[in-house]
Design a protein around this motif. Structure first.
Motif, PDB file in Angstrom:
ATOM      1  N   GLN A   6     121.306  53.436 113.222  1.00  0.00           N
ATOM      2  CA  GLN A   6     121.864  53.145 114.541  1.00  0.00           C
ATOM      3  C   GLN A   6     123.199  52.429 114.400  1.00  0.00           C
ATOM      4  O   GLN A   6     123.353  51.552 113.542  1.00  0.00           O
ATOM      5  CB  GLN A   6     120.915  52.269 115.366  1.00  0.00           C
ATOM      6  CG  GLN A   6     119.663  52.997 115.814  1.00  0.00           C
ATOM      7  CD  GLN A   6     118.847  52.179 116.791  1.00  0.00           C
ATOM      8  OE1 GLN A   6     117.731  51.740 116.465  1.00  0.00           O
ATOM      9  NE2 GLN A   6     119.386  51.985 117.985  1.00  0.00           N
ATOM     10  N   ARG A  22     124.858  55.026 119.201  1.00  0.00           N
ATOM     11  CA  ARG A  22     124.509  56.256 118.489  1.00  0.00           C
ATOM     12  C   ARG A  22     123.274  56.049 117.639  1.00  0.00           C
ATOM     13  O   ARG A  22     123.063  54.978 117.064  1.00  0.00           O
ATOM     14  CB  ARG A  22     125.665  56.706 117.607  1.00  0.00           C
ATOM     15  CG  ARG A  22     125.325  57.912 116.739  1.00  0.00           C
ATOM     16  CD  ARG A  22     126.517  58.430 115.991  1.00  0.00           C
ATOM     17  NE  ARG A  22     126.108  59.443 115.011  1.00  0.00           N
ATOM     18  CZ  ARG A  22     126.757  60.593 114.837  1.00  0.00           C
ATOM     19  NH1 ARG A  22     127.822  60.881 115.558  1.00  0.00           N
ATOM     20  NH2 ARG A  22     126.337  61.449 113.930  1.00  0.00           N
ATOM     21  N   CYS A  23     122.466  57.102 117.539  1.00  0.00           N
ATOM     22  CA  CYS A  23     121.268  57.091 116.698  1.00  0.00           C
ATOM     23  C   CYS A  23     121.235  58.373 115.881  1.00  0.00           C
ATOM     24  O   CYS A  23     121.343  59.480 116.425  1.00  0.00           O
ATOM     25  CB  CYS A  23     120.008  56.998 117.547  1.00  0.00           C
ATOM     26  SG  CYS A  23     118.469  57.200 116.594  1.00  0.00           S
ATOM     27  N   TRP A  34     114.227  56.503 122.627  1.00  0.00           N
ATOM     28  CA  TRP A  34     114.985  55.283 122.868  1.00  0.00           C
ATOM     29  C   TRP A  34     114.064  54.278 123.567  1.00  0.00           C
ATOM     30  O   TRP A  34     113.382  54.612 124.545  1.00  0.00           O
ATOM     31  CB  TRP A  34     116.200  55.544 123.754  1.00  0.00           C
ATOM     32  CG  TRP A  34     117.336  56.243 123.073  1.00  0.00           C
ATOM     33  CD1 TRP A  34     117.647  57.568 123.117  1.00  0.00           C
ATOM     34  CD2 TRP A  34     118.344  55.631 122.269  1.00  0.00           C
ATOM     35  NE1 TRP A  34     118.773  57.821 122.380  1.00  0.00           N
ATOM     36  CE2 TRP A  34     119.225  56.655 121.854  1.00  0.00           C
ATOM     37  CE3 TRP A  34     118.603  54.318 121.848  1.00  0.00           C
ATOM     38  CZ2 TRP A  34     120.331  56.404 121.049  1.00  0.00           C
ATOM     39  CZ3 TRP A  34     119.711  54.077 121.058  1.00  0.00           C
ATOM     40  CH2 TRP A  34     120.554  55.115 120.661  1.00  0.00           C
ATOM     41  N   CYS A  92     116.081  52.870 118.547  1.00  0.00           N
ATOM     42  CA  CYS A  92     115.888  54.301 118.447  1.00  0.00           C
ATOM     43  C   CYS A  92     114.767  54.540 117.438  1.00  0.00           C
ATOM     44  O   CYS A  92     114.629  53.800 116.459  1.00  0.00           O
ATOM     45  CB  CYS A  92     117.172  54.971 117.977  1.00  0.00           C
ATOM     46  SG  CYS A  92     117.044  56.739 117.687  1.00  0.00           S
ATOM     47  N   GLY A 106     114.828  52.648 113.927  1.00  0.00           N
ATOM     48  CA  GLY A 106     116.087  52.185 113.392  1.00  0.00           C
ATOM     49  C   GLY A 106     116.175  50.672 113.520  1.00  0.00           C
ATOM     50  O   GLY A 106     115.265  50.026 114.068  1.00  0.00           O
ATOM     51  N   THR A 109     120.473  48.360 118.090  1.00  0.00           N
ATOM     52  CA  THR A 109     121.786  47.874 118.509  1.00  0.00           C
ATOM     53  C   THR A 109     121.554  46.732 119.479  1.00  0.00           C
ATOM     54  O   THR A 109     120.893  46.917 120.513  1.00  0.00           O
ATOM     55  CB  THR A 109     122.606  48.974 119.214  1.00  0.00           C
ATOM     56  OG1 THR A 109     122.926  50.002 118.283  1.00  0.00           O
ATOM     57  CG2 THR A 109     123.901  48.395 119.782  1.00  0.00           C
TER      58      THR A 109
END
Lengths: 114, 112
Positions: A6, A22-23, A34, A92, A106, A109
């Motif tokens: 991520q 972004r993933c 998500w 993600c 992930g 963020t």
């Protein structure tokens, strides 16, 4: 391919600005999810994709949130006109297919809206 | 929709003791129940899972039990160590088996 990636890891933005995350999932995983996580809470579902198709979006999700997975590989999550309440960790995850097992997450963020 | 409740929210034990975390779910059709461990500032990581056709599963010091009739499942950690300190989340599939619904987490603190 070492896992779910991520970017960015951290994002500080001013209220009202747009942000995009972004993933990149594990390459052979066709499901991508998500989630949002606030301090002291469990991950809260936002949306998920099977390949490039967005199959479900949380009813709690504002119209300011949109996600895409254009080629069935990486995905982006955009938040328009950010608000302070959007501050959270956005996670993600990917999985091989429905019912196949748990997610691989992930690192997330972390969004801070000031 | 599926609702998952998790207790306790905080659990403090001495090193070597056992720890038990309990979750209940609402949708009797749920068929998959994973547990995740999340250390501070890190991603949730799958530590053990169980499917609805199994009542118990064990992996070294951790085990999970499932009672489908009562709609609850539990995580058991034996011989706890300080490195077990983390937040643990349970989860269950939603009715369409399309996504996971998570509990609110249990903060486990293992004191030396």
């Amino acid at each position: 391919d070492t896992g779910v990636s991520q970017n960015p890891r951290h994002k500080i933005t001013k209220r009202g600005q747009n942000v995009t995350f972004r993933c990149d999932p594990i390459s052979e995983h066709n499901r991508l999810y998500w989630y949002r996580q606030t301090l002291g809470q469990g991950p809260e579902f936002l949306t998920y994709f099977q390949n490039e198709a967005q199959l479900e979006k949380s009813r709690l999700l504002s119209d300011r949130f949109s996600a895409e997975r254009p080629k069935g590989s990486f995905s982006t999550l955009e938040i328009q006109r950010t608000e302070q309440g959007d501050s959270a960790m956005y996670l993600c995850a990917s999985s091989l297919r429905e019912g196949s097992g748990g997610y691989t997450f992930g690192s997330g963020t972390r969004l801070t809206v000031v | 929709g599926e609702n998952v409740e998790q207790h306790p929210s905080t659990l403090s034990v001495q090193e070597g003791d056992s720890a038990v975390i309990k979750c209940t779910y609402s949708d009797s059709a749920s068929n998959y129940f994973p547990w995740y461990k999340q250390e501070l500032g890190k991603r949730p990581q799958l530590i053990i899972d169980i499917r609805s056709n199994v009542g118990e599963k064990k992996d070294q010091r951790i085990a999970v039990t499932l009672n489908k009739t009562a709609k609850h499942f539990s995580l058991h950690i034996t011989e706890t160590q300080p490195e077990d300190s983390a937040v643990y989340f349970c989860a269950a599939t939603d009715s369409g088996f399309q996504k996971l619904v998570f509990g609110t987490g249990t903060r486990l603190l293992v004191s030396p």
